[in-house]
Motif scaffolding. Structure first.
Motif, short mmCIF file in Angstrom:
data_model
loop_
_atom_site.label_atom_id
_atom_site.label_comp_id
_atom_site.label_asym_id
_atom_site.label_seq_id
_atom_site.Cartn_x
_atom_site.Cartn_y
_atom_site.Cartn_z
N GLY A 101 0.85 -1.27 -0.10
CA GLY A 101 0.08 -0.16 -0.15
C GLY A 101 0.93 1.31 0.08
N ALA A 102 1.95 1.03 -0.68
CA ALA A 102 2.97 2.56 -0.59
C ALA A 102 2.38 3.41 -1.64
CB ALA A 102 4.18 1.97 -0.73
N ILE A 103 2.47 4.79 -1.24
CA ILE A 103 2.10 5.55 -2.00
C ILE A 103 3.16 6.64 -2.60
CG2 ILE A 103 -0.11 6.37 -1.02
CD1 ILE A 103 0.93 8.49 0.42
N SER A 104 4.50 6.07 -2.47
CA SER A 104 5.72 6.72 -2.95
C SER A 104 6.65 5.69 -2.48
CB SER A 104 6.11 8.15 -2.67
OG SER A 104 6.26 8.26 -1.06
N VAL A 105 7.83 5.54 -3.36
CA VAL A 105 8.97 4.76 -3.06
C VAL A 105 10.23 5.48 -3.75
CG1 VAL A 105 9.82 2.44 -3.81
CG2 VAL A 105 7.54 2.77 -3.40
N GLY A 106 11.25 5.31 -3.15
CA GLY A 106 12.52 5.64 -3.42
C GLY A 106 13.58 4.54 -3.19
N GLU A 107 14.76 4.57 -3.99
CA GLU A 107 15.81 3.58 -3.84
C GLU A 107 17.27 4.21 -3.88
OE1 GLU A 107 16.85 0.82 -7.49
OE2 GLU A 107 15.48 -0.43 -6.13
N ASN A 108 17.85 3.47 -3.03
CA ASN A 108 19.49 3.84 -3.19
C ASN A 108 20.12 2.66 -3.47
OD1 ASN A 108 18.98 6.58 -2.38
ND2 ASN A 108 19.60 6.44 -0.24
N VAL A 109 21.09 2.50 -4.31
CA VAL A 109 21.90 1.47 -4.14
C VAL A 109 23.53 2.06 -4.22
CG1 VAL A 109 20.25 0.12 -5.90
CG2 VAL A 109 22.10 1.74 -6.83
N ALA A 110 24.26 0.88 -3.88
CA ALA A 110 25.71 1.13 -3.71
C ALA A 110 26.49 -0.31 -4.03
CB ALA A 110 26.20 2.07 -2.40
N ASP A 111 27.86 -0.21 -4.27
CA ASP A 111 28.60 -1.16 -4.29
C ASP A 111 29.95 -0.94 -3.65
OD1 ASP A 111 29.70 0.14 -6.37
OD2 ASP A 111 29.46 -1.75 -7.82
N VAL A 112 30.84 -1.87 -3.46
CA VAL A 112 32.36 -1.64 -3.19
C VAL A 112 32.42 -1.27 -1.75
CG1 VAL A 112 34.65 -0.39 -3.67
CG2 VAL A 112 32.69 -0.85 -5.64
N TYR A 113 31.60 -0.53 -0.94
CA TYR A 113 31.82 -0.17 0.45
C TYR A 113 31.94 -1.38 1.23
CZ TYR A 113 30.67 4.18 -1.68
OH TYR A 113 30.83 5.32 -2.74
N SER A 114 32.89 -1.35 2.23
CA SER A 114 33.19 -2.53 2.90
C SER A 114 32.42 -2.47 4.34
CB SER A 114 34.63 -2.53 3.52
OG SER A 114 34.99 -1.73 4.00
N THR A 115 31.85 -1.41 4.61
CA THR A 115 30.91 -1.26 5.91
C THR A 115 29.78 -0.66 5.67
OG1 THR A 115 31.84 0.68 6.60
CG2 THR A 115 33.08 -1.18 7.13
N PRO A 116 28.56 -0.77 6.43
CA PRO A 116 27.51 0.17 6.06
C PRO A 116 27.84 1.40 6.62
CG PRO A 116 27.07 -1.94 7.48
CD PRO A 116 28.53 -1.96 7.34
N GLN A 117 28.47 1.87 7.41
CA GLN A 117 28.92 3.10 7.71
C GLN A 117 29.57 3.94 6.26
OE1 GLN A 117 28.47 5.08 10.84
NE2 GLN A 117 28.42 6.63 8.95
N ALA A 118 30.45 3.05 5.58
CA ALA A 118 30.88 3.77 4.40
C ALA A 118 29.83 4.18 3.17
CB ALA A 118 31.98 2.92 3.96
N ALA A 119 28.89 2.91 3.06
CA ALA A 119 27.80 3.22 2.36
C ALA A 119 26.98 4.28 2.59
CB ALA A 119 26.94 1.86 2.12
N LEU A 120 26.64 4.61 3.88
CA LEU A 120 25.82 5.58 4.36
C LEU A 120 26.52 6.89 3.98
CD1 LEU A 120 23.25 6.74 5.62
CD2 LEU A 120 24.35 6.60 7.76
N ASN A 121 27.94 7.06 4.31
CA ASN A 121 28.51 8.33 4.38
C ASN A 121 28.53 8.64 2.54
OD1 ASN A 121 29.09 8.40 6.82
ND2 ASN A 121 31.32 7.63 6.54
N ALA A 122 28.56 7.53 1.96
CA ALA A 122 28.61 7.84 0.41
C ALA A 122 27.32 8.26 -0.26
CB ALA A 122 29.01 6.70 -0.48
N TRP A 123 26.28 7.87 0.49
CA TRP A 123 24.85 8.19 0.05
C TRP A 123 24.43 9.72 0.73
CZ3 TRP A 123 22.27 3.11 1.83
CH2 TRP A 123 22.35 2.08 0.89
N LEU A 124 24.99 9.95 1.87
CA LEU A 124 24.97 11.42 2.34
C LEU A 124 25.73 12.34 1.71
CD1 LEU A 124 24.93 10.40 6.24
CD2 LEU A 124 22.86 10.93 4.73
N ASN A 125 26.72 12.13 0.94
CA ASN A 125 27.37 12.84 0.24
C ASN A 125 27.04 13.19 -1.22
OD1 ASN A 125 29.64 13.65 2.11
ND2 ASN A 125 30.52 11.77 1.94
N SER A 126 25.82 12.55 -1.58
CA SER A 126 25.03 12.50 -2.79
C SER A 126 23.93 12.99 -2.75
CB SER A 126 25.08 11.07 -3.56
OG SER A 126 24.11 11.05 -4.57
#
Length: 180
Positions: free
Chosen positions: A119-144
């Protein structure tokens, strides 16, 4: 004689065509429609009900906690994890591993499926690869800016999957957000 044969053939084609348009009850469900009518009713009546199972890794839980901590730190509400959305994220990670590419391929299909199922009314998606830790992936997403927009977006639920390509060792991250 030819006319009678042609007429008989035409009659057979008409009968076959009429039968091929009507679906047997067991043909109406597809693999993407895994929920029963009762589950659909429960989700429709209470969209926060999550009737699906997903086994989260410690890295996936860590990434969800990091995203929620960030949201709370800037005055936003925490997101509620949704197992079905995580299953869709896992499917996408498996796709990216099989194609050895980072992509948003088939996002519209995931979007439609999540809308119909939870029943979602909106959906968004983030993808990443290469990052060795969840923190590194989050940092990359926050910098984009585009990825950060999803993290701070007007969403209520999310699902996460982190999978590693057993051949290359590359990690794939898919984070799907939904407003339910």
């Amino acid at each position: 004689m030819k006319l009678k044969s042609l007429f008989a053939l035409l009659l057979v084609l008409v009968i076959c065509t009429m039968n091929s348009c009507s679906a047997d009850p067991y043909e109406t469900l597809t693999t993407s429609d895994a929920s029963t009518d009762l589950e659909k009713k429960a989700v429709k009546e209470n969209p926060t009900t999550d009737l699906y199972n997903y086994s989260y890794t410690s890295s996936e839980i860590q990434l969800m906690d990091l995203i929620n901590a960030y949201r709370v730190s800037i005055g936003l509400s925490s997101l509620t994890k949704n197992n079905y959305i995580s299953l869709k994220a896992e499917e996408h990670n498996n796709y990216m591993i099989s194609t050895n590419t980072l992509s948003h391929d088939n996002f519209n299909t995931r979007f439609d499926n999540i809308m119909k199922t939870v029943g979602a009314i909106s959906v968004g998606e983030n993808v990443a690869d290469v990052y060795s830790t969840p923190q590194a992936a989050l940092n990359a997403w926050l910098n984009s800016p585009a990825h950060k927009k999803n993290i701070i977006g007007n969403f209520t639920h999310f699902g996460i999957s982190i999978r590693e390509n057993s051949v290359t060792g590359k990690k794939y991250y898919t984070n799907i957000f939904a407003k339910i």
